[in-house]
Design a protein around this motif. Structure first.
Motif, PDB file in Angstrom:
ATOM      1  N   PHE A  37       0.843  -1.207   0.000  1.00  0.00           N
ATOM      2  CA  PHE A  37       0.000   0.000   0.000  1.00  0.00           C
ATOM      3  C   PHE A  37       0.882   1.263   0.000  1.00  0.00           C
ATOM      4  O   PHE A  37       0.623   2.216  -0.730  1.00  0.00           O
ATOM      5  N   THR A  38       1.916   1.242   0.846  1.00  0.00           N
ATOM      6  CA  THR A  38       2.767   2.440   0.957  1.00  0.00           C
ATOM      7  C   THR A  38       3.564   2.649  -0.333  1.00  0.00           C
ATOM      8  O   THR A  38       3.735   3.783  -0.786  1.00  0.00           O
ATOM      9  N   LEU A  39       4.006   1.547  -0.915  1.00  0.00           N
ATOM     10  CA  LEU A  39       4.725   1.643  -2.186  1.00  0.00           C
ATOM     11  C   LEU A  39       3.802   2.215  -3.263  1.00  0.00           C
ATOM     12  O   LEU A  39       4.203   3.074  -4.066  1.00  0.00           O
ATOM     13  N   ALA A  40       2.540   1.757  -3.238  1.00  0.00           N
ATOM     14  CA  ALA A  40       1.549   2.276  -4.196  1.00  0.00           C
ATOM     15  C   ALA A  40       1.370   3.780  -3.979  1.00  0.00           C
ATOM     16  O   ALA A  40       1.306   4.557  -4.943  1.00  0.00           O
ATOM     17  N   PHE A  41       1.313   4.180  -2.702  1.00  0.00           N
ATOM     18  CA  PHE A  41       1.176   5.610  -2.371  1.00  0.00           C
ATOM     19  C   PHE A  41       2.352   6.398  -2.954  1.00  0.00           C
ATOM     20  O   PHE A  41       2.173   7.468  -3.545  1.00  0.00           O
ATOM     21  N   TYR A  42       3.539   5.821  -2.817  1.00  0.00           N
ATOM     22  CA  TYR A  42       4.754   6.486  -3.306  1.00  0.00           C
ATOM     23  C   TYR A  42       4.719   6.623  -4.833  1.00  0.00           C
ATOM     24  O   TYR A  42       4.975   7.697  -5.391  1.00  0.00           O
ATOM     25  N   LEU A  43       4.353   5.518  -5.497  1.00  0.00           N
ATOM     26  CA  LEU A  43       4.332   5.538  -6.973  1.00  0.00           C
ATOM     27  C   LEU A  43       3.239   6.456  -7.497  1.00  0.00           C
ATOM     28  O   LEU A  43       3.463   7.256  -8.409  1.00  0.00           O
ATOM     29  N   ILE A  44       2.044   6.340  -6.893  1.00  0.00           N
ATOM     30  CA  ILE A  44       0.934   7.211  -7.321  1.00  0.00           C
ATOM     31  C   ILE A  44       1.324   8.673  -7.074  1.00  0.00           C
ATOM     32  O   ILE A  44       1.108   9.541  -7.913  1.00  0.00           O
ATOM     33  N   GLY A  45       1.919   8.904  -5.917  1.00  0.00           N
ATOM     34  CA  GLY A  45       2.316  10.265  -5.542  1.00  0.00           C
ATOM     35  C   GLY A  45       3.265  10.901  -6.539  1.00  0.00           C
ATOM     36  O   GLY A  45       3.255  12.118  -6.722  1.00  0.00           O
TER      37      GLY A  45
ATOM     38  N   TRP B 280       0.768  13.827 -11.063  1.00  0.00           N
ATOM     39  CA  TRP B 280       0.793  15.086 -11.825  1.00  0.00           C
ATOM     40  C   TRP B 280       0.298  14.872 -13.255  1.00  0.00           C
ATOM     41  O   TRP B 280      -0.197  15.796 -13.911  1.00  0.00           O
ATOM     42  N   GLY B 281       0.379  13.606 -13.734  1.00  0.00           N
ATOM     43  CA  GLY B 281      -0.117  13.286 -15.072  1.00  0.00           C
ATOM     44  C   GLY B 281      -1.612  13.555 -15.208  1.00  0.00           C
ATOM     45  O   GLY B 281      -2.108  13.852 -16.295  1.00  0.00           O
ATOM     46  N   LEU B 282      -2.315  13.492 -14.065  1.00  0.00           N
ATOM     47  CA  LEU B 282      -3.764  13.743 -14.084  1.00  0.00           C
ATOM     48  C   LEU B 282      -4.063  15.176 -14.519  1.00  0.00           C
ATOM     49  O   LEU B 282      -5.070  15.442 -15.173  1.00  0.00           O
ATOM     50  N   GLU B 283      -3.181  16.101 -14.152  1.00  0.00           N
ATOM     51  CA  GLU B 283      -3.373  17.511 -14.483  1.00  0.00           C
ATOM     52  C   GLU B 283      -3.408  17.681 -16.012  1.00  0.00           C
ATOM     53  O   GLU B 283      -4.249  18.401 -16.551  1.00  0.00           O
ATOM     54  N   ILE B 284      -2.501  16.966 -16.657  1.00  0.00           N
ATOM     55  CA  ILE B 284      -2.457  17.032 -18.129  1.00  0.00           C
ATOM     56  C   ILE B 284      -3.695  16.360 -18.704  1.00  0.00           C
ATOM     57  O   ILE B 284      -4.323  16.871 -19.645  1.00  0.00           O
ATOM     58  N   LEU B 285      -4.071  15.243 -18.072  1.00  0.00           N
ATOM     59  CA  LEU B 285      -5.253  14.500 -18.535  1.00  0.00           C
ATOM     60  C   LEU B 285      -6.512  15.369 -18.455  1.00  0.00           C
ATOM     61  O   LEU B 285      -7.325  15.409 -19.377  1.00  0.00           O
TER      62      LEU B 285
ATOM     63  N   ILE C 264     -11.567  14.765  -9.316  1.00  0.00           N
ATOM     64  CA  ILE C 264     -11.674  14.288  -7.922  1.00  0.00           C
ATOM     65  C   ILE C 264     -10.375  13.595  -7.515  1.00  0.00           C
ATOM     66  O   ILE C 264      -9.801  13.869  -6.451  1.00  0.00           O
ATOM     67  N   LEU C 265      -9.922  12.705  -8.388  1.00  0.00           N
ATOM     68  CA  LEU C 265      -8.685  11.959  -8.086  1.00  0.00           C
ATOM     69  C   LEU C 265      -7.510  12.908  -7.909  1.00  0.00           C
ATOM     70  O   LEU C 265      -6.691  12.748  -7.008  1.00  0.00           O
ATOM     71  N   TYR C 266      -7.462  13.922  -8.766  1.00  0.00           N
ATOM     72  CA  TYR C 266      -6.352  14.874  -8.728  1.00  0.00           C
ATOM     73  C   TYR C 266      -6.288  15.593  -7.371  1.00  0.00           C
ATOM     74  O   TYR C 266      -5.226  15.838  -6.822  1.00  0.00           O
ATOM     75  N   HIS C 267      -7.488  15.881  -6.830  1.00  0.00           N
ATOM     76  CA  HIS C 267      -7.517  16.601  -5.566  1.00  0.00           C
ATOM     77  C   HIS C 267      -7.228  15.693  -4.367  1.00  0.00           C
ATOM     78  O   HIS C 267      -6.733  16.148  -3.346  1.00  0.00           O
ATOM     79  N   PHE C 268      -7.576  14.417  -4.489  1.00  0.00           N
ATOM     80  CA  PHE C 268      -7.423  13.547  -3.322  1.00  0.00           C
ATOM     81  C   PHE C 268      -6.118  12.751  -3.308  1.00  0.00           C
ATOM     82  O   PHE C 268      -5.645  12.398  -2.242  1.00  0.00           O
ATOM     83  N   LEU C 269      -5.595  12.485  -4.480  1.00  0.00           N
ATOM     84  CA  LEU C 269      -4.354  11.703  -4.505  1.00  0.00           C
ATOM     85  C   LEU C 269      -3.177  12.590  -4.106  1.00  0.00           C
ATOM     86  O   LEU C 269      -3.174  13.790  -4.371  1.00  0.00           O
ATOM     87  N   PRO C 270      -2.197  11.979  -3.439  1.00  0.00           N
ATOM     88  CA  PRO C 270      -1.054  12.793  -3.014  1.00  0.00           C
ATOM     89  C   PRO C 270      -0.207  13.210  -4.210  1.00  0.00           C
ATOM     90  O   PRO C 270      -0.146  12.482  -5.202  1.00  0.00           O
ATOM     91  N   ASP C 271       0.405  14.356  -4.106  1.00  0.00           N
ATOM     92  CA  ASP C 271       1.302  14.792  -5.172  1.00  0.00           C
ATOM     93  C   ASP C 271       2.705  14.950  -4.580  1.00  0.00           C
ATOM     94  O   ASP C 271       3.054  16.012  -4.064  1.00  0.00           O
ATOM     95  N   LEU C 272       3.470  13.869  -4.643  1.00  0.00           N
ATOM     96  CA  LEU C 272       4.803  13.890  -4.038  1.00  0.00           C
ATOM     97  C   LEU C 272       5.807  14.671  -4.882  1.00  0.00           C
ATOM     98  O   LEU C 272       6.922  14.932  -4.434  1.00  0.00           O
TER      99      LEU C 272
END
Lengths: 254, 305
Positions: free
Chosen positions: A166-174, A178-183, A198-206
């Motif tokens: 889960f934490t690794l997923a958080f790191y990778l998603i994080g 930023w790709g969501l912004e372009i999407l 919605i995803l862009y606002h809730f997902l972490p942006d590391l």
């Protein structure tokens, strides 16, 4: 005082864990490898060393945070050391915060060791101490604090393997959110766009903590961005820790 | 007498399995432990002894019921500061030495720095671990872990000591030593809540007991209240008499080396056996009247359930 005692015990426990040194060893190998890459590269060799070095610090630091962060709370529950600890006059949040600060202290020391080697390697090429690299390292540290809090959150209710995933997923998603912004810019309005927003606002942006390129290439960074990143890191970490405390407070230790 | 532990109508259930099924572990436990006594909490495996202790300590939350320690809510730091706890099969931070471990826990009780060293040294001496004070706990045997466990439970000079199966897995000498420490705690005015299924120990040191079976307290009170003092039967070891002549006086229980162990239930039959022995010039080797033991009571209760 109680939080400090638990934090120092956690630190002692973590630094006696062999896995940490294995990761540290690979990190040092990787930082050293940047020298080899630099030799093979045409162009600015020092930039390659800085690039690869900082990326190694970030990646191996995250690996350390995940490995020790997900294991230590679970170990307390699994080995039942938590029984005697929580029977003492402490609150559960003190236990969790103690664990968090102990892990953060461990990561700080490890990052310090890696940074000394990294700065030494850079010094070997430029014959000057490039203090500005510490800015990038500081933000890597902030990111590691956040990852540690996430690892703690998952380990409050899950096994180490699942928590690590889960934490690794958080790191990778994080690092890819930023790709969501372009999407969002590219797709037309509708359900897809709303979902992406919605995803862009809730997902972490590391990537908020990634100043490697700017620092390596000496690009100007407005102080406002620094402040935003610091606040983002602090508040996100506090939010995740609060969530962890809320879950941990309700937990039965069967 | 003032109350150390007061539990009222305690219920706890767990959801277990992949498709969660509710299992009731405690079904309305009520008990009172007076200050300064050794209270035995007795029950077969899985009866709910450890669950009750975990509820008292706040490691699990009861579904219903009230727990008070010295008049305080059991989760308050005031109550917790007065408790010492030794879990079943204790396992501690194995990267620490015995002294480091006690030092760590002493910090949680906010014991002053100048008192810590003295206290730790004294406790290590009380539990007989002086030689191993600087050895990492990972190298400790089970008996040694039990001792260091007891030391950590006494760090704060608690008024109430909760011991979950403290004598399990110990050799006879280890058991005696721990038993002696428990009795000493009582002499110092502390209250001891002792959960065990080793009846002999409970009978030897406890003032009052509660028997829990299937999450319910079946019986509680002083040992004298629970166990009748009337003679259940008399065991007589004899020799030099034909067993057939004794058949209607008692049950021959075992025979070894020409001696017979006879179990005689009626008091009149004891006299008849002795008379017969005198007339036949037989020998009497021992005569022991057996009163009810805690074990008899316990077995009877568990069988009934």
């Amino acid at each position: 005082m109680k939080i400090r005692a638990i934090a120092f015990n956690t630190f002692k426990e973590a630094i006696r864990d062999r896995i940490l040194y294995l990761i540290l060893f690979f990190a040092v190998v990787c930082i050293g490898f940047s020298r080899l890459l630099a030799i093979l590269t045409v162009g600015d060799r020092v930039k390659i060393i800085k690039d690869v070095g900082l990326a190694s610090l970030s990646l191996f630091g995250a690996l350390m945070a995940i490995m020790i962060g997900t294991g230590l709370v679970y170990k307390e529950i699994e080995k039942k050391t938590i029984y005697t600890l929580l029977s003492k006059p402490i609150h559960r949040f003190q236990f969790l915060l103690g664990k968090f600060f102990g892990l953060v202290l461990t990561l700080f020391i490890m990052l310090l060791l890696m940074s000394i080697i990294f700065l030494g390697l850079v010094f070997f090429h430029t014959f000057k101490v490039e203090w500005h690299l510490l800015i990038a390292i500081f933000f890597i540290f902030l990111e590691l604090c956040l990852i540690t809090s996430v690892a703690l959150l998952f380990s409050c209710f899950s096994t180490p393997i699942l928590s690590s995933l889960f934490t690794l997923a958080f790191y990778l998603i994080g690092h890819t959110a930023w790709g969501l912004e372009i999407l969002i810019k590219k797709i037309k309005s509708g359900f897809g766009k709303a979902l992406a927003q919605i995803l862009y606002h809730f997902l972490p942006d590391l990537e908020n903590f990634n100043f490697k390129t700017e620092i390596v290439h000496n690009l100007p960074i407005p102080p406002k961005i620094f402040l935003y990143s610091i606040l983002y890191g602090v508040f996100y970490t506090l939010f995740v820790l609060t969530l962890a405390v809320l879950i941990f407070r309700k937990r039965d230790f069967i | 007498m003032e109350t150390a532990v007061h539990i009222e109508n305690l219920h706890k259930s767990f959801k277990l399995g992949f498709i969660p099924k509710t299992k009731k572990i405690l079904k309305g436990i009520s008990l009172t432990v007076n200050q300064g006594e050794i209270f035995g909490y007795l029950g077969p495996n899985g009866a709910g002894k450890t669950t009750t202790i975990k509820c008292i300590l706040g490691l699990i939350y009861p579904d219903q019921g009230k727990i008070e320690l010295f008049g305080h809510h059991h989760l308050s730091l005031k109550a917790k500061a007065q408790i010492g706890f030794l879990p079943e099969n204790p396992y501690f931070y194995d990267h620490l030495t015995a002294s480091e471990f006690l030092y760590f826990y002493s910090q949680l009780f906010l014991i002053k720095k100048n008192e810590r060293e003295k206290k730790i040294k004294n406790l290590i001496q009380v539990v007989g671990l002086e030689k191993w004070a600087d050895l990492q706990l990972r190298k400790f045997s089970r008996g040694m872990l039990q001792r260091i466990g007891l030391a950590q439970a006494l760090l704060n000079e608690p008024s109430l000591v909760l011991l979950d199966e403290p004598l399990g897995g110990l050799d006879p000498i280890g058991r005696k030593e721990i038993r002696d420490i428990i009795v000493r705690l009582k002499e110092e005015g502390k209250t001891v809540f002792l959960s065990s299924h080793i009846l002999q120990d409970i009978e030897m040191i406890c003032d009052r007991v509660a028997i829990i079976v299937n999450g319910e307290i079946i019986n509680q009170g002083t040992l004298q209240d629970l166990i009748s003092e009337k003679i259940l039967f008399t065991e007589i070891v004899i020799s030099g008499v034909d067993i057939k002549e004794l058949e209607n006086m008692g049950e021959p229980f075992s025979e070894r080396g020409g001696r017979t162990l006879l179990r005689v239930r009626k008091e009149g039959d004891v006299e008849r056996v002795l008379e017969l022995l005198r007339s036949k010039k037989g020998k009497i080797h021992s005569l022991i009247p057996r009163t009810e033991t805690l074990e008899d009571l316990f077995v009877e209760i568990v069988k009934q359930r």
